[in-house]
Design a protein around this motif. Structure first.
Motif, short mmCIF file in Angstrom:
data_model
loop_
_atom_site.label_atom_id
_atom_site.label_comp_id
_atom_site.label_asym_id
_atom_site.label_seq_id
_atom_site.Cartn_x
_atom_site.Cartn_y
_atom_site.Cartn_z
N ALA A 1 0.83 -1.20 0.00
CA ALA A 1 0.00 0.00 0.00
C ALA A 1 0.86 1.26 0.00
O ALA A 1 0.59 2.22 -0.73
CB ALA A 1 -0.93 0.00 1.21
N LEU A 2 1.94 1.26 0.80
CA LEU A 2 2.83 2.42 0.84
C LEU A 2 3.44 2.69 -0.53
O LEU A 2 3.48 3.83 -1.01
CB LEU A 2 3.95 2.17 1.86
N SER A 3 3.92 1.62 -1.15
CA SER A 3 4.55 1.76 -2.46
C SER A 3 3.55 2.24 -3.50
O SER A 3 3.85 3.13 -4.31
CB SER A 3 5.16 0.42 -2.89
N SER A 4 2.35 1.70 -3.47
CA SER A 4 1.35 2.03 -4.47
C SER A 4 0.93 3.49 -4.41
O SER A 4 0.90 4.19 -5.42
CB SER A 4 0.13 1.12 -4.29
N VAL A 5 0.62 3.99 -3.21
CA VAL A 5 0.08 5.35 -3.10
C VAL A 5 1.14 6.42 -3.32
O VAL A 5 0.83 7.52 -3.79
CB VAL A 5 -0.61 5.57 -1.73
N THR A 6 2.39 6.13 -2.99
CA THR A 6 3.43 7.15 -3.13
C THR A 6 4.06 7.16 -4.52
O THR A 6 4.29 8.23 -5.10
CB THR A 6 4.53 6.97 -2.08
N ARG A 7 4.34 5.98 -5.07
CA ARG A 7 4.98 5.92 -6.39
C ARG A 7 4.07 6.48 -7.48
O ARG A 7 4.54 6.93 -8.53
CB ARG A 7 5.37 4.49 -6.72
#
Length: 311
Positions: free
Chosen positions: A301-307
């Motif tokens: 989730a962290l990777s998805s929303v920030t990238r």
């Protein structure tokens, strides 16, 4: 005896023993006990953690094993570098003249007059359940110099986090209180007295040269570390307020992705900070569900929303 024609009195007031050790690249951890620091002797080596003792208030040192030497900062430079007195004076003058020159760094100086940085490195346990619950690996914890502190003082029963100024110089530790009752009464975080917290942008010194594609702004260090594990550049405000110094730094970055905590304070701060930055740079916001912090999210989730915003 120090030659009378060389003005060492001024140099000894301006340059600390710790500054000399850092200039030499001595990174051996030192343990603080009261007014003194203990560690292996940088002159003869070894691993005796009590061989080398520094008095912080007197700016004196002593080796109790091996070389059996001691003295002031002048004698340390002479022994550490093999310099004569004239060379030592020139070297100390160089260290004394080394001051931050950038506008943002120099703005810290008025506050630093009342704040005394703690530059020694504490022994911290990076492999503790609390950090594992945050999904912060021991490797990341060691890199960021984070871990459980077993000593006393204001960091007692805390997870200690090393802090740096904007130029990367260590200035002390913050502590995340592990006792739920104390955290409820006094707050989760403890900071050194008179710390210029609003003029620190946590982790900025590590990513200053590699944030050309933007960065993520969070409230606390845990989000920074979790994002670092995903190779995503991030900094922390150490709170919810944007100071003038922090504003000057972030408005030169594009884009800025705000991902503050999902509580009401975080949501209100997001609106306020976005308004302050938008005239200067591109700003995106990530609104988290109520009660969630960035470090509560999974890696996916962290990777998805920030990238989505950065790359």
């Amino acid at each position: 005896m120090i030659p009378a024609h060389l003005n060492f009195a001024h140099l000894k007031r301006c340059v600390s023993i710790l500054t000399v050790l850092e200039a030499k690249g001595v990174t051996t951890p030192l343990t603080k006990r009261g007014d003194q620091l203990f560690g292996p002797c940088p002159l003869h080596g070894g691993d005796n953690p009590n061989a080398f003792v520094i008095s912080l208030s007197k700016n004196l040192w002593r080796c109790f094993t091996g070389c059996d030497a001691g003295g002031d900062v002048v004698e340390l430079v002479r022994r550490l570098y093999g310099k004569n007195y004239r060379q030592t004076a020139a070297f100390l003058a160089t260290l004394a003249a080394t001051e931050p020159t950038s506008q943002t760094a120099s703005s810290l100086q008025p506050l630093k007059k009342s704040f005394r940085p703690f530059t020694a490195r504490l022994h911290l346990n990076a492999s503790v359940p609390w950090l594992r619950q945050k999904r912060i690996t021991p490797t990341t914890a060691r890199r960021f110099e984070v871990g459980a502190y077993q000593g006393g003082g204001f960091l007692k029963e805390c997870i200690a986090v090393r802090l740096h100024d904007l130029d990367g110089h260590p200035i002390g530790y913050a502590g995340r209180c592990l006792d739920p009752q104390k955290a409820k009464q006094c707050g989760k975080w403890k900071f050194p007295p008179r710390l210029p917290k609003n003029e620190i942008l946590y982790n900025f010194h590590r990513i200053e040269s590699c944030h050309r594609n933007g960065l993520v702004v969070v409230e606390c260090p845990w989000g920074v570390m979790r994002l670092a594990q995903l190779n995503i550049p991030a900094v922390a405000l150490l709170g919810i307020h944007l100071s003038a110094v922090q504003n000057d730094l972030l408005k030169k970055v594009s884009p800025v992705v705000l991902m503050l905590d999902g509580d009401r304070a975080g949501q209100e701060a997001t609106v306020r900070i976005r308004s302050a930055l938008e005239p200067y740079t591109k700003v995106y916001t990530i609104t988290l569900p109520s009660g969630l912090d960035p470090d509560d999210l999974s890696d996916e989730a962290l990777s998805s929303v920030t990238r989505h915003f950065l790359f």
